[in-house]
Design a protein around this motif. Structure first.
Motif, PDB file in Angstrom:
ATOM      1  N   ASP A 119       2.549   1.755  -3.407  1.00 27.83           N
ATOM      2  CA  ASP A 119       1.555   2.199  -4.379  1.00 27.83           C
ATOM      3  C   ASP A 119       1.237   3.681  -4.185  1.00 27.83           C
ATOM      4  O   ASP A 119       1.207   4.457  -5.145  1.00 27.83           O
ATOM      5  CB  ASP A 119       0.291   1.353  -4.249  1.00 27.83           C
ATOM      6  CG  ASP A 119      -0.746   1.679  -5.304  1.00 27.83           C
ATOM      7  OD1 ASP A 119      -0.366   1.902  -6.472  1.00 27.83           O
ATOM      8  OD2 ASP A 119      -1.944   1.707  -4.959  1.00 27.83           O
ATOM      9  N   ALA A 120       1.014   4.096  -2.946  1.00 25.84           N
ATOM     10  CA  ALA A 120       0.684   5.495  -2.665  1.00 25.84           C
ATOM     11  C   ALA A 120       1.857   6.430  -2.951  1.00 25.84           C
ATOM     12  O   ALA A 120       1.670   7.539  -3.445  1.00 25.84           O
ATOM     13  CB  ALA A 120       0.252   5.634  -1.202  1.00 25.84           C
ATOM     14  N   GLU A 121       3.056   5.953  -2.678  1.00 29.77           N
ATOM     15  CA  GLU A 121       4.256   6.792  -2.841  1.00 29.77           C
ATOM     16  C   GLU A 121       4.684   6.936  -4.301  1.00 29.77           C
ATOM     17  O   GLU A 121       5.106   8.004  -4.724  1.00 29.77           O
ATOM     18  CB  GLU A 121       5.393   6.186  -2.014  1.00 29.77           C
ATOM     19  CG  GLU A 121       6.625   7.039  -1.911  1.00 29.77           C
ATOM     20  CD  GLU A 121       6.449   8.264  -1.028  1.00 29.77           C
ATOM     21  OE1 GLU A 121       7.288   9.181  -1.169  1.00 29.77           O
ATOM     22  OE2 GLU A 121       5.512   8.322  -0.217  1.00 29.77           O
ATOM     23  N   HIS A 157       2.989   5.204  -7.281  1.00 31.58           N
ATOM     24  CA  HIS A 157       1.951   5.030  -8.316  1.00 31.58           C
ATOM     25  C   HIS A 157       2.473   4.263  -9.529  1.00 31.58           C
ATOM     26  O   HIS A 157       2.230   4.651 -10.671  1.00 31.58           O
ATOM     27  CB  HIS A 157       1.372   6.382  -8.746  1.00 31.58           C
ATOM     28  CG  HIS A 157       0.927   7.223  -7.601  1.00 31.58           C
ATOM     29  ND1 HIS A 157      -0.157   6.909  -6.823  1.00 31.58           N
ATOM     30  CD2 HIS A 157       1.444   8.364  -7.083  1.00 31.58           C
ATOM     31  CE1 HIS A 157      -0.300   7.833  -5.875  1.00 31.58           C
ATOM     32  NE2 HIS A 157       0.654   8.715  -6.011  1.00 31.58           N
ATOM     33  N   ASP A 211       0.838  -1.211   0.000  1.00 29.32           N
ATOM     34  CA  ASP A 211       0.000   0.000   0.000  1.00 29.32           C
ATOM     35  C   ASP A 211       0.867   1.252   0.000  1.00 29.32           C
ATOM     36  O   ASP A 211       0.600   2.212  -0.731  1.00 29.32           O
ATOM     37  CB  ASP A 211      -0.932   0.015   1.215  1.00 29.32           C
ATOM     38  CG  ASP A 211      -2.042  -1.014   1.139  1.00 29.32           C
ATOM     39  OD1 ASP A 211      -2.302  -1.555   0.035  1.00 29.32           O
ATOM     40  OD2 ASP A 211      -2.657  -1.289   2.197  1.00 29.32           O
ATOM     41  N   TRP A 212       1.924   1.251   0.822  1.00 29.49           N
ATOM     42  CA  TRP A 212       2.804   2.411   0.895  1.00 29.49           C
ATOM     43  C   TRP A 212       3.501   2.644  -0.443  1.00 29.49           C
ATOM     44  O   TRP A 212       3.552   3.772  -0.936  1.00 29.49           O
ATOM     45  CB  TRP A 212       3.836   2.234   2.015  1.00 29.49           C
ATOM     46  CG  TRP A 212       4.703   3.446   2.163  1.00 29.49           C
ATOM     47  CD1 TRP A 212       4.445   4.555   2.905  1.00 29.49           C
ATOM     48  CD2 TRP A 212       5.960   3.677   1.508  1.00 29.49           C
ATOM     49  NE1 TRP A 212       5.470   5.469   2.756  1.00 29.49           N
ATOM     50  CE2 TRP A 212       6.408   4.953   1.903  1.00 29.49           C
ATOM     51  CE3 TRP A 212       6.741   2.935   0.635  1.00 29.49           C
ATOM     52  CZ2 TRP A 212       7.614   5.498   1.456  1.00 29.49           C
ATOM     53  CZ3 TRP A 212       7.944   3.472   0.183  1.00 29.49           C
ATOM     54  CH2 TRP A 212       8.366   4.740   0.594  1.00 29.49           C
ATOM     55  N   ARG A 234      -2.327  -5.184  -8.008  1.00 25.89           N
ATOM     56  CA  ARG A 234      -1.289  -4.193  -8.318  1.00 25.89           C
ATOM     57  C   ARG A 234       0.065  -4.842  -8.561  1.00 25.89           C
ATOM     58  O   ARG A 234       0.933  -4.255  -9.195  1.00 25.89           O
ATOM     59  CB  ARG A 234      -1.164  -3.190  -7.172  1.00 25.89           C
ATOM     60  CG  ARG A 234      -2.451  -2.443  -6.883  1.00 25.89           C
ATOM     61  CD  ARG A 234      -2.342  -1.668  -5.596  1.00 25.89           C
ATOM     62  NE  ARG A 234      -2.108  -2.578  -4.464  1.00 25.89           N
ATOM     63  CZ  ARG A 234      -1.950  -2.187  -3.206  1.00 25.89           C
ATOM     64  NH1 ARG A 234      -1.983  -0.901  -2.907  1.00 25.89           N
ATOM     65  NH2 ARG A 234      -1.750  -3.065  -2.252  1.00 25.89           N
ATOM     66  N   ASP A 287      -2.938  -9.720  -4.934  1.00 24.43           N
ATOM     67  CA  ASP A 287      -2.980  -8.261  -5.080  1.00 24.43           C
ATOM     68  C   ASP A 287      -2.853  -7.885  -6.554  1.00 24.43           C
ATOM     69  O   ASP A 287      -1.804  -8.095  -7.173  1.00 24.43           O
ATOM     70  CB  ASP A 287      -1.847  -7.637  -4.261  1.00 24.43           C
ATOM     71  CG  ASP A 287      -1.965  -6.135  -4.141  1.00 24.43           C
ATOM     72  OD1 ASP A 287      -2.271  -5.461  -5.154  1.00 24.43           O
ATOM     73  OD2 ASP A 287      -1.725  -5.617  -3.033  1.00 24.43           O
TER      74      ASP A 287
END
Length: 172
Positions: free
Chosen positions: A44-46, A48, A41-42, A72, A70
Protein backbone atom coordinates in the motif's frame (compact mmCIF):
# COMPACT_ATOMS: atom_id res chain seq x y z
CA UNK A 1 2.53 -14.52 -8.95
CA UNK A 2 3.00 -14.79 -12.71
CA UNK A 3 -0.74 -14.57 -13.38
CA UNK A 4 -1.17 -11.36 -11.39
CA UNK A 5 2.02 -9.82 -12.72
CA UNK A 6 0.96 -10.58 -16.31
CA UNK A 7 -2.15 -8.45 -15.68
CA UNK A 8 -0.06 -5.50 -14.51
CA UNK A 9 -0.34 -5.98 -10.75
CA UNK A 10 2.81 -5.32 -8.76
CA UNK A 11 3.51 -8.54 -6.85
CA UNK A 12 5.32 -9.13 -3.59
CA UNK A 13 6.48 -12.67 -2.89
CA UNK A 14 7.99 -13.25 0.52
CA UNK A 15 8.95 -15.98 2.95
CA UNK A 16 7.19 -16.19 6.28
CA UNK A 17 9.23 -15.80 9.45
CA UNK A 18 11.73 -18.60 9.88
CA UNK A 19 11.50 -19.76 6.25
CA UNK A 20 14.45 -19.59 3.88
CA UNK A 21 16.62 -16.61 4.76
CA UNK A 22 13.89 -14.76 6.66
CA UNK A 23 14.42 -13.95 10.31
CA UNK A 24 12.31 -15.09 13.22
CA UNK A 25 10.72 -18.41 14.08
CA UNK A 26 7.62 -20.17 12.82
CA UNK A 27 4.66 -19.07 15.00
CA UNK A 28 1.97 -21.64 14.15
CA UNK A 29 0.08 -19.19 11.96
CA UNK A 30 -0.27 -16.36 14.49
CA UNK A 31 2.81 -14.27 13.74
CA UNK A 32 2.52 -15.22 10.09
CA UNK A 33 -0.80 -13.34 9.92
CA UNK A 34 1.19 -10.31 11.04
CA UNK A 35 3.72 -11.03 8.28
CA UNK A 36 0.91 -10.78 5.72
CA UNK A 37 -0.37 -7.55 7.30
CA UNK A 38 3.14 -6.08 7.09
CA UNK A 39 3.36 -7.11 3.43
CA UNK A 40 -0.01 -5.47 2.69
CA UNK A 41 1.12 -2.30 4.46
CA UNK A 42 4.32 -2.24 2.40
CA UNK A 43 2.47 -2.75 -0.89
CA UNK A 44 0.00 0.00 0.00
CA UNK A 45 2.76 2.46 0.94
CA UNK A 46 4.88 1.59 -2.10
CA UNK A 47 2.22 1.55 -4.83
CA UNK A 48 -0.92 3.27 -3.48
CA UNK A 49 -3.17 0.88 -5.42
CA UNK A 50 -6.08 -1.35 -4.53
CA UNK A 51 -4.71 -4.61 -3.22
CA UNK A 52 -5.33 -8.26 -4.01
CA UNK A 53 -4.26 -11.17 -1.89
CA UNK A 54 -3.16 -14.52 -3.28
CA UNK A 55 -1.67 -17.30 -1.21
CA UNK A 56 -0.78 -20.95 -1.54
CA UNK A 57 -1.43 -23.69 1.04
CA UNK A 58 -0.28 -22.49 4.48
CA UNK A 59 0.17 -19.01 2.99
CA UNK A 60 -3.46 -19.02 1.85
CA UNK A 61 -4.75 -20.21 5.22
CA UNK A 62 -2.99 -17.49 7.19
CA UNK A 63 -3.07 -14.83 4.50
CA UNK A 64 -6.83 -15.00 4.06
CA UNK A 65 -7.13 -14.31 7.80
CA UNK A 66 -5.15 -11.10 7.37
CA UNK A 67 -6.56 -9.97 4.02
CA UNK A 68 -10.27 -10.62 4.45
CA UNK A 69 -10.91 -7.89 7.05
CA UNK A 70 -8.49 -5.42 5.39
CA UNK A 71 -10.54 -2.77 3.54
CA UNK A 72 -7.66 -2.12 1.10
CA UNK A 73 -7.87 -5.69 -0.25
CA UNK A 74 -10.42 -5.98 -3.06
CA UNK A 75 -10.09 -9.66 -3.95
CA UNK A 76 -8.84 -12.91 -2.44
CA UNK A 77 -7.28 -15.94 -4.08
CA UNK A 78 -6.63 -19.12 -2.15
CA UNK A 79 -4.66 -21.78 -3.99
CA UNK A 80 -4.35 -25.23 -2.47
CA UNK A 81 -6.22 -24.12 0.64
CA UNK A 82 -5.78 -26.80 3.29
CA UNK A 83 -9.28 -27.89 4.26
CA UNK A 84 -8.30 -30.58 6.74
CA UNK A 85 -6.54 -30.04 10.07
CA UNK A 86 -3.03 -31.22 10.76
CA UNK A 87 -2.57 -34.08 13.23
CA UNK A 88 -4.43 -33.47 16.49
CA UNK A 89 -1.25 -33.80 18.58
CA UNK A 90 0.11 -30.50 17.23
CA UNK A 91 -0.93 -26.93 17.85
CA UNK A 92 -1.41 -26.36 14.13
CA UNK A 93 -5.10 -27.28 13.59
CA UNK A 94 -6.15 -23.75 14.55
CA UNK A 95 -4.27 -22.48 11.49
CA UNK A 96 -6.71 -24.18 9.19
CA UNK A 97 -9.93 -23.04 10.80
CA UNK A 98 -11.58 -21.02 8.08
CA UNK A 99 -14.79 -19.92 9.84
CA UNK A 100 -13.74 -16.27 9.54
CA UNK A 101 -14.55 -16.53 5.82
CA UNK A 102 -18.26 -16.74 6.72
CA UNK A 103 -18.19 -12.94 7.17
CA UNK A 104 -16.08 -12.19 4.11
CA UNK A 105 -18.13 -10.54 1.35
CA UNK A 106 -15.14 -9.82 -0.90
CA UNK A 107 -14.63 -11.54 -4.25
CA UNK A 108 -13.05 -14.92 -3.53
CA UNK A 109 -11.43 -17.48 -5.80
CA UNK A 110 -10.40 -20.88 -4.53
CA UNK A 111 -8.35 -23.13 -6.81
CA UNK A 112 -7.37 -26.64 -5.88
CA UNK A 113 -6.14 -29.78 -7.50
CA UNK A 114 -8.84 -32.42 -7.73
CA UNK A 115 -6.28 -34.87 -6.28
CA UNK A 116 -5.07 -32.58 -3.46
CA UNK A 117 -4.91 -34.66 -0.25
CA UNK A 118 -4.84 -31.50 1.90
CA UNK A 119 -7.96 -30.05 0.30
CA UNK A 120 -10.36 -32.87 -0.49
CA UNK A 121 -12.87 -31.75 -3.13
CA UNK A 122 -15.93 -32.50 -0.99
CA UNK A 123 -14.60 -30.47 1.94
CA UNK A 124 -13.70 -27.51 -0.30
CA UNK A 125 -17.07 -27.62 -2.04
CA UNK A 126 -18.85 -27.59 1.34
CA UNK A 127 -16.70 -24.71 2.54
CA UNK A 128 -17.18 -22.55 -0.55
CA UNK A 129 -20.92 -23.31 -0.72
CA UNK A 130 -21.28 -21.94 2.81
CA UNK A 131 -19.53 -18.63 2.03
CA UNK A 132 -21.16 -15.36 1.01
CA UNK A 133 -21.02 -14.23 -2.62
CA UNK A 134 -19.05 -13.46 -4.66
CA UNK A 135 -17.13 -16.73 -4.64
CA UNK A 136 -15.82 -19.33 -7.03
CA UNK A 137 -14.22 -22.74 -6.62
CA UNK A 138 -12.23 -24.28 -9.45
CA UNK A 139 -10.99 -27.86 -9.16
CA UNK A 140 -8.30 -28.65 -11.70
CA UNK A 141 -8.67 -32.25 -12.83
CA UNK A 142 -5.60 -34.42 -12.44
CA UNK A 143 -3.78 -31.81 -10.33
CA UNK A 144 -2.22 -32.55 -6.97
CA UNK A 145 -1.44 -30.09 -4.16
CA UNK A 146 1.46 -28.58 -6.11
CA UNK A 147 -0.31 -28.53 -9.50
CA UNK A 148 2.53 -30.54 -11.01
CA UNK A 149 2.02 -30.56 -14.77
CA UNK A 150 -1.02 -28.28 -14.42
CA UNK A 151 0.50 -24.87 -13.75
CA UNK A 152 -0.78 -23.54 -17.08
CA UNK A 153 -4.38 -24.31 -16.09
CA UNK A 154 -3.80 -22.73 -12.68
CA UNK A 155 -2.44 -19.55 -14.25
CA UNK A 156 -5.25 -19.35 -16.84
CA UNK A 157 -7.86 -19.85 -14.11
CA UNK A 158 -6.45 -17.01 -12.02
CA UNK A 159 -6.01 -14.66 -14.99
CA UNK A 160 -9.56 -15.27 -16.23
CA UNK A 161 -11.11 -14.75 -12.82
CA UNK A 162 -9.13 -11.58 -12.13
CA UNK A 163 -10.12 -10.13 -15.51
CA UNK A 164 -13.79 -10.97 -14.94
CA UNK A 165 -14.23 -10.16 -11.26
CA UNK A 166 -11.54 -7.70 -10.26
CA UNK A 167 -10.04 -5.63 -13.09
CA UNK A 168 -13.35 -4.14 -14.18
CA UNK A 169 -13.99 -2.94 -10.62
CA UNK A 170 -10.54 -1.42 -10.10
CA UNK A 171 -10.53 0.83 -13.19
CA UNK A 172 -7.02 -0.32 -14.10
Amino acid sequence: MKALNSLGFPVLRFNFRGTGLSQGEHDNGNGEVEDVRAALDWLDAEFHLSLMFAGFSFGAAVGLRAACPDARVKGLIGVGVPAIPVAADTEEPRIYKLEFLQDCAKAKLFVSGARDPFGPSAKLEALVTSLPEPKKLVLIEGADHFFEGRLRELRETIEGWVRQEIVRDLSL
